[in-house]
Design an enzyme around this catalytic site. Structure first.
Site, short mmCIF file in Angstrom:
data_model
loop_
_atom_site.label_atom_id
_atom_site.label_comp_id
_atom_site.label_asym_id
_atom_site.label_seq_id
_atom_site.Cartn_x
_atom_site.Cartn_y
_atom_site.Cartn_z
N LYS A 1 0.83 -1.21 0.00
CA LYS A 1 0.00 0.00 0.00
C LYS A 1 0.87 1.26 0.00
CE LYS A 1 -3.73 -2.43 2.46
NZ LYS A 1 -4.63 -2.38 3.65
N TYR B 1 -12.58 -3.00 -2.77
CA TYR B 1 -13.12 -2.99 -1.40
C TYR B 1 -14.65 -2.95 -1.39
CZ TYR B 1 -8.49 -2.37 0.77
OH TYR B 1 -7.21 -2.55 1.24
N PHE C 1 -15.21 3.60 7.98
CA PHE C 1 -13.83 3.95 7.62
C PHE C 1 -13.59 3.93 6.11
CE2 PHE C 1 -13.87 -0.61 8.74
CZ PHE C 1 -13.37 -1.18 7.57
N THR D 1 -4.98 -7.51 10.92
CA THR D 1 -5.30 -6.25 10.24
C THR D 1 -4.77 -5.03 11.01
OG1 THR D 1 -7.32 -7.24 9.37
CG2 THR D 1 -7.22 -4.83 9.35
N ASN E 1 -1.77 0.04 7.03
CA ASN E 1 -1.19 -1.20 7.54
C ASN E 1 -0.38 -1.94 6.48
OD1 ASN E 1 -3.25 -2.11 5.97
ND2 ASN E 1 -4.35 -3.19 7.58
N HIS F 1 -1.87 -5.67 1.56
CA HIS F 1 -3.15 -6.34 1.37
C HIS F 1 -2.88 -7.71 0.76
CE1 HIS F 1 -7.20 -7.33 -0.03
NE2 HIS F 1 -6.59 -7.76 -1.12
N GLU G 1 -9.76 -10.22 -7.52
CA GLU G 1 -8.78 -9.13 -7.34
C GLU G 1 -7.70 -9.15 -8.42
OE1 GLU G 1 -7.61 -9.53 -3.22
OE2 GLU G 1 -9.64 -9.07 -2.54
P1 TYD Z 1 -10.24 -5.96 6.09
O1 TYD Z 1 -10.57 -6.58 4.77
O2 TYD Z 1 -11.16 -6.18 7.24
O3 TYD Z 1 -8.77 -6.43 6.59
P2 TYD Z 1 -7.52 -7.09 5.85
O4 TYD Z 1 -6.83 -5.98 5.07
O5 TYD Z 1 -6.64 -7.58 6.97
O6 TYD Z 1 -8.02 -8.19 4.97
O7 TYD Z 1 -10.08 -4.38 5.92
C1 TYD Z 1 -9.50 -3.82 4.76
C2 TYD Z 1 -8.70 -2.61 5.14
O8 TYD Z 1 -9.55 -1.62 5.69
C3 TYD Z 1 -7.67 -2.88 6.23
O9 TYD Z 1 -6.48 -3.46 5.73
C4 TYD Z 1 -7.47 -1.50 6.79
C5 TYD Z 1 -8.84 -0.86 6.68
N1 TYD Z 1 -9.57 -0.87 7.95
C6 TYD Z 1 -9.67 0.30 8.69
O10 TYD Z 1 -9.14 1.35 8.28
N2 TYD Z 1 -10.33 0.29 9.88
C7 TYD Z 1 -10.92 -0.84 10.37
O11 TYD Z 1 -11.54 -0.80 11.47
C8 TYD Z 1 -10.82 -2.05 9.62
C9 TYD Z 1 -11.47 -3.32 10.10
C10 TYD Z 1 -10.13 -2.02 8.39
#
Ligand code: TYD
Length: 134
Positions: free
Chosen positions: A9, A49, A57, A91, A112, A115, A126
Site C-alpha cells: 500500500k 473494497y 472507515f 489487520t 497497515n 493487502h 482481485e
Molecule cells: P479488512 O478486509 O477487514 O482487513 P484485511 O486488510 O486484513 O483483509 O479491511 C480492509 C482494510 O480496511 C484494512 O487493511 C485497513 C482498513 N480498515 C480500517 O481502516 N479500519 C478498520 O476498522 C478495519 C477493520 C479495516
C-alpha cells in the site's frame, strides 16, 4: 499452483519498505509472477473494497489508498493465500505478532502496509481487477 493478489500500500512505498516486504515472500519460496507500480483510481478501489463500502472507515481507506503509488503483485505457491495472510499478520498492526510484516513495520490500523486476498474467489476477482482491468 494457487495464486493470490498482494498490494504494497502507499505507506509501504512512501516508507521505502518495498524491498524488505518483497524479500519476505521470496525467502518463503513463493513466486512473484507479475508485478507493477500504479496509482489506483477510486473506481478500482471501489471494486476491490466492494464488501466494505458501508463501513464508517471506507472514505478514509479510499483517500489513503489513492494518496500515492502502490505495488500490485500476483504471488504463486502452494497454499499461498493462507501463507501470505499469515505473513502479513492481524489487520491492526498493534495486534499483529512480531515477525509478521504488520507486526514488524506497522503502526496504524488504516495504514497497515499490505493487502492480500482472503479466499480463492477473492483472489480471482482481485487479480482481474488489478491485472485485467475488470
Ligand atoms: P479488512 O478486509 O477487514 O482487513 P484485511 O486488510 O486484513 O483483509 O479491511 C480492509 C482494510 O480496511 C484494512 O487493511 C485497513 C482498513 N480498515 C480500517 O481502516 N479500519 C478498520 O476498522 C478495519 C477493520 C479495516
Amino acid at each position: 499452483m494457487e495464486k493470490t493478489l498482494v498490494l504494497i500500500k502507499p505507506d509501504g512505498v512512501k516508507r521505502k519498505l518495498i524491498g524488505k516486504i518483497i524479500d519476505r515472500y521470496e525467502q518463503k519460496g513463493l513466486t512473484i509472477s507479475n508485478m507493477k507500480m500504479t496509482k489506483a483510481s477510486r473506481s478500482t478501489l471501489e471494486k476491490h473494497y466492494e464488501d466494505l463500502k458501508d463501513k464508517d472507515f471506507f472514505e478514509d481507506l479510499i483517500n489513503y489508498m489513492t494518496s500515492g503509488p502502490l505495488i500490485a503483485m500476483i504471488i504463486e505457491g502452494s497454499n499461498v493465500i493462507s501463507s501470505v495472510r499469515k505473513m502479513h499478520g492481524n489487520t491492526n498492526p498493534i495486534d499483529a505478532e512480531m515477525g509478521t510484516i504488520r507486526g514488524d513495520f506497522g503502526n496504524s490500523k488504516t495504514e497497515n502496509l499490505v493487502h492480500a486476498s482472503d479466499s480463492k474467489s477473492h483472489a480471482l476477482k482481485e487479480i482481474s481487477i488489478w491485472f485485467n482491468n475488470l
